[in-house]
Scaffold this active site. Structure first.
Site, PDB file in Angstrom:
ATOM      1  N   MET A   1      91.287  58.383  24.787  1.00 41.91           N
ATOM      2  CA  MET A   1      91.225  57.028  24.226  1.00 41.91           C
ATOM      3  C   MET A   1      92.108  56.157  25.113  1.00 41.91           C
ATOM      4  O   MET A   1      93.208  55.723  24.728  1.00 41.91           O
ATOM      5  CB  MET A   1      91.716  57.025  22.772  1.00 41.91           C
ATOM      6  CG  MET A   1      90.722  57.691  21.829  1.00 41.91           C
ATOM      7  SD  MET A   1      91.410  58.054  20.217  1.00 41.91           S
ATOM      8  CE  MET A   1      92.103  59.670  20.543  1.00 41.91           C
TER       9      MET A   1
ATOM     10  N   SER B   1      92.685  68.551  15.369  1.00 41.59           N
ATOM     11  CA  SER B   1      93.270  67.573  16.282  1.00 41.59           C
ATOM     12  C   SER B   1      94.785  67.758  16.367  1.00 41.59           C
ATOM     13  O   SER B   1      95.488  67.702  15.346  1.00 41.59           O
ATOM     14  CB  SER B   1      92.993  66.144  15.780  1.00 41.59           C
ATOM     15  OG  SER B   1      93.841  65.241  16.476  1.00 41.59           O
TER      16      SER B   1
ATOM     17  N   MET C   1      82.736  58.294  16.678  1.00 38.32           N
ATOM     18  CA  MET C   1      83.983  58.093  15.934  1.00 38.32           C
ATOM     19  C   MET C   1      83.654  57.672  14.507  1.00 38.32           C
ATOM     20  O   MET C   1      82.849  56.759  14.308  1.00 38.32           O
ATOM     21  CB  MET C   1      84.833  57.014  16.607  1.00 38.32           C
ATOM     22  CG  MET C   1      85.464  57.433  17.923  1.00 38.32           C
ATOM     23  SD  MET C   1      86.485  58.909  17.786  1.00 38.32           S
ATOM     24  CE  MET C   1      87.777  58.336  16.687  1.00 38.32           C
TER      25      MET C   1
ATOM     26  N   ASP D   1      93.974  64.479  21.323  1.00 38.81           N
ATOM     27  CA  ASP D   1      93.782  63.021  21.235  1.00 38.81           C
ATOM     28  C   ASP D   1      94.762  62.276  22.132  1.00 38.81           C
ATOM     29  O   ASP D   1      95.916  62.073  21.766  1.00 38.81           O
ATOM     30  CB  ASP D   1      93.956  62.571  19.783  1.00 38.81           C
ATOM     31  CG  ASP D   1      92.676  62.780  18.999  1.00 38.81           C
ATOM     32  OD1 ASP D   1      92.758  63.304  17.864  1.00 38.81           O
ATOM     33  OD2 ASP D   1      91.606  62.433  19.519  1.00 38.81           O
TER      34      ASP D   1
ATOM     35  N   MET E   1      96.090  58.979  23.846  1.00 37.06           N
ATOM     36  CA  MET E   1      96.049  57.538  23.567  1.00 37.06           C
ATOM     37  C   MET E   1      97.019  56.808  24.486  1.00 37.06           C
ATOM     38  O   MET E   1      98.162  57.253  24.675  1.00 37.06           O
ATOM     39  CB  MET E   1      96.454  57.271  22.116  1.00 37.06           C
ATOM     40  CG  MET E   1      95.553  57.961  21.121  1.00 37.06           C
ATOM     41  SD  MET E   1      96.135  57.661  19.433  1.00 37.06           S
ATOM     42  CE  MET E   1      94.910  58.584  18.523  1.00 37.06           C
TER      43      MET E   1
ATOM     44  N   ASP F   1      84.882  62.513  14.410  1.00 34.80           N
ATOM     45  CA  ASP F   1      86.339  62.514  14.536  1.00 34.80           C
ATOM     46  C   ASP F   1      86.911  61.372  13.700  1.00 34.80           C
ATOM     47  O   ASP F   1      86.663  60.213  13.997  1.00 34.80           O
ATOM     48  CB  ASP F   1      86.684  62.328  16.021  1.00 34.80           C
ATOM     49  CG  ASP F   1      88.170  62.251  16.278  1.00 34.80           C
ATOM     50  OD1 ASP F   1      88.538  62.091  17.460  1.00 34.80           O
ATOM     51  OD2 ASP F   1      88.959  62.342  15.340  1.00 34.80           O
TER      52      ASP F   1
ATOM     53  N   HIS G   1      91.330  69.946  19.703  1.00 33.96           N
ATOM     54  CA  HIS G   1      90.988  68.563  20.056  1.00 33.96           C
ATOM     55  C   HIS G   1      92.272  67.833  20.411  1.00 33.96           C
ATOM     56  O   HIS G   1      93.208  67.771  19.621  1.00 33.96           O
ATOM     57  CB  HIS G   1      90.295  67.886  18.868  1.00 33.96           C
ATOM     58  CG  HIS G   1      89.759  66.523  19.164  1.00 33.96           C
ATOM     59  ND1 HIS G   1      88.583  66.307  19.834  1.00 33.96           N
ATOM     60  CD2 HIS G   1      90.274  65.303  18.885  1.00 33.96           C
ATOM     61  CE1 HIS G   1      88.376  64.994  19.937  1.00 33.96           C
ATOM     62  NE2 HIS G   1      89.369  64.368  19.377  1.00 33.96           N
TER      63      HIS G   1
HETATM   64  C1  DX5 Z   1      91.615  58.768  16.429  1.00 36.54           C
HETATM   65  C2  DX5 Z   1      92.009  60.199  16.272  1.00 36.54           C
HETATM   66  C3  DX5 Z   1      91.981  60.643  14.779  1.00 36.54           C
HETATM   67  C4  DX5 Z   1      92.295  62.105  14.637  1.00 36.54           C
HETATM   68  C5  DX5 Z   1      91.717  62.680  13.377  1.00 36.54           C
HETATM   69  O1  DX5 Z   1      92.298  57.958  15.608  1.00 36.54           O
HETATM   70  O2  DX5 Z   1      91.088  60.934  17.011  1.00 36.54           O
HETATM   71  O3  DX5 Z   1      90.697  60.363  14.298  1.00 36.54           O
HETATM   72  O4  DX5 Z   1      91.752  62.825  15.651  1.00 36.54           O
HETATM   73  O5  DX5 Z   1      92.497  62.271  12.342  1.00 36.54           O
HETATM   74  P1  DX5 Z   1      92.245  62.731  10.834  1.00 36.54           P
HETATM   75  O6  DX5 Z   1      91.438  64.014  10.867  1.00 36.54           O
HETATM   76  O7  DX5 Z   1      93.617  62.929  10.285  1.00 36.54           O
HETATM   77  O8  DX5 Z   1      91.476  61.616  10.226  1.00 36.54           O
HETATM   78 ZN    ZN Z   2      89.763  62.391  18.886  1.00 37.46          ZN
END
Ligand code: DX5
Ligand code: ZN
Length: 228
Positions: A80, A20, A149, A47, A49, A187, A45
């Protein structure tokens, strides 16, 4: 803009490692992506937000575009955001290969998934830990990936939530019963130990932020998750 489908199609039987970008050094995003690819990452990946659907703001289409232009890697984009339908065109033209939207967000899920595939991208659907598998059941035949998730989304570095394993098993059972082939992605809090639990439950795409970008040896961390 038509975006060619991913070069190396993976099936749900393949282990896929997707570091990520959220856990990368944001001052060197291009190099960090190259570092992940050289460490053996299959996908990146991304992310995204919006500070509304989740309590954090990360980055938007411009960063997807920048990574797409500087690295040849499959971009697994996790939206997200509350209005994925409203921003979809910009994430598609930015170079996304797979776009995952949340079932809990404020949009017509069926319509959004259809638009993603019409644009030549793979379509993913995500559900938060508190959302029951029944919420996504009507869409399982319209997706290429289901993201379960394993933390409450918003921040990296959180603890893995083992109660999600039952949901992963249920998703794999639905897939088997209906002869479907969607990937199951996890994730949040994923490392070699939790990846083994998720794989045993039926997941194959492992998103890992802090356990890969935060590792002293990223190549070894990616290998350990792949072998888990
Ligand atoms: C949502 C994000 C996190 C990230 C992964 O909060 O999607 O979950 O990708 O984070 P780690 O692998 O550091 O838990
Ligand atoms: Zn993610």
């Amino acid at each position: 803009m038509f975006h060619p489908l991913p070069v190396i199609p993976k099936t749900f039987k393949d282990r896929v490692i997707a570091p990520s970008l959220l856990a990368a050094d944001f001052s060197r995003i291009g190099e960090e992506t190259t570092r992940a690819i050289n460490a053996g990452a299959d996908w990146m990946h991304m992310d995204v937000m919006d500070g509304h659907f989740v309590e954090n703001i990360s980055f938007g289409p411009a960063v997807i575009q920048a990574v797409h232009e500087t690295n040849d890697v499959f971009l697994d984009v996790h939206l997200m955001i509350s209005r994925p339908d409203h921003y979809l065109a910009r994430f598609i033209s930015a170079g996304s290969d797979l776009i995952t939207v949340h079932v809990e967000a404020d949009h017509d899920v069926k319509e959004t998934l259809g638009r993603i595939r019409e644009a030549g991208c793979l379509a993913g659907l995500a559900l938060n830990p508190a959302t029951p598998i029944e919420a996504v059941e009507p869409y399982l035949d319209q997706i290429d990936l289901l993201l379960c998730m394993t933390v409450v989304p918003g921040f990296g570095g959180q603890a893995f939530m083992p109660e999600v394993l039952e949901k992963i098993k249920a998703a794999a059972a639905f897939r088997e019963a209906r002869g479907l082939e969607f990937h199951i992605e996890v994730d949040g809090g994923i490392d070699a130990k939790t990846a083994a639990l998720c794989a045993a439950a039926g997941a194959n795409v492992m998103v890992a932020g802090s356990s890969t970008f935060g590792a002293a040896d990223m190549k070894e961390a990616v290998r350990a998750i792949r072998e888990a």
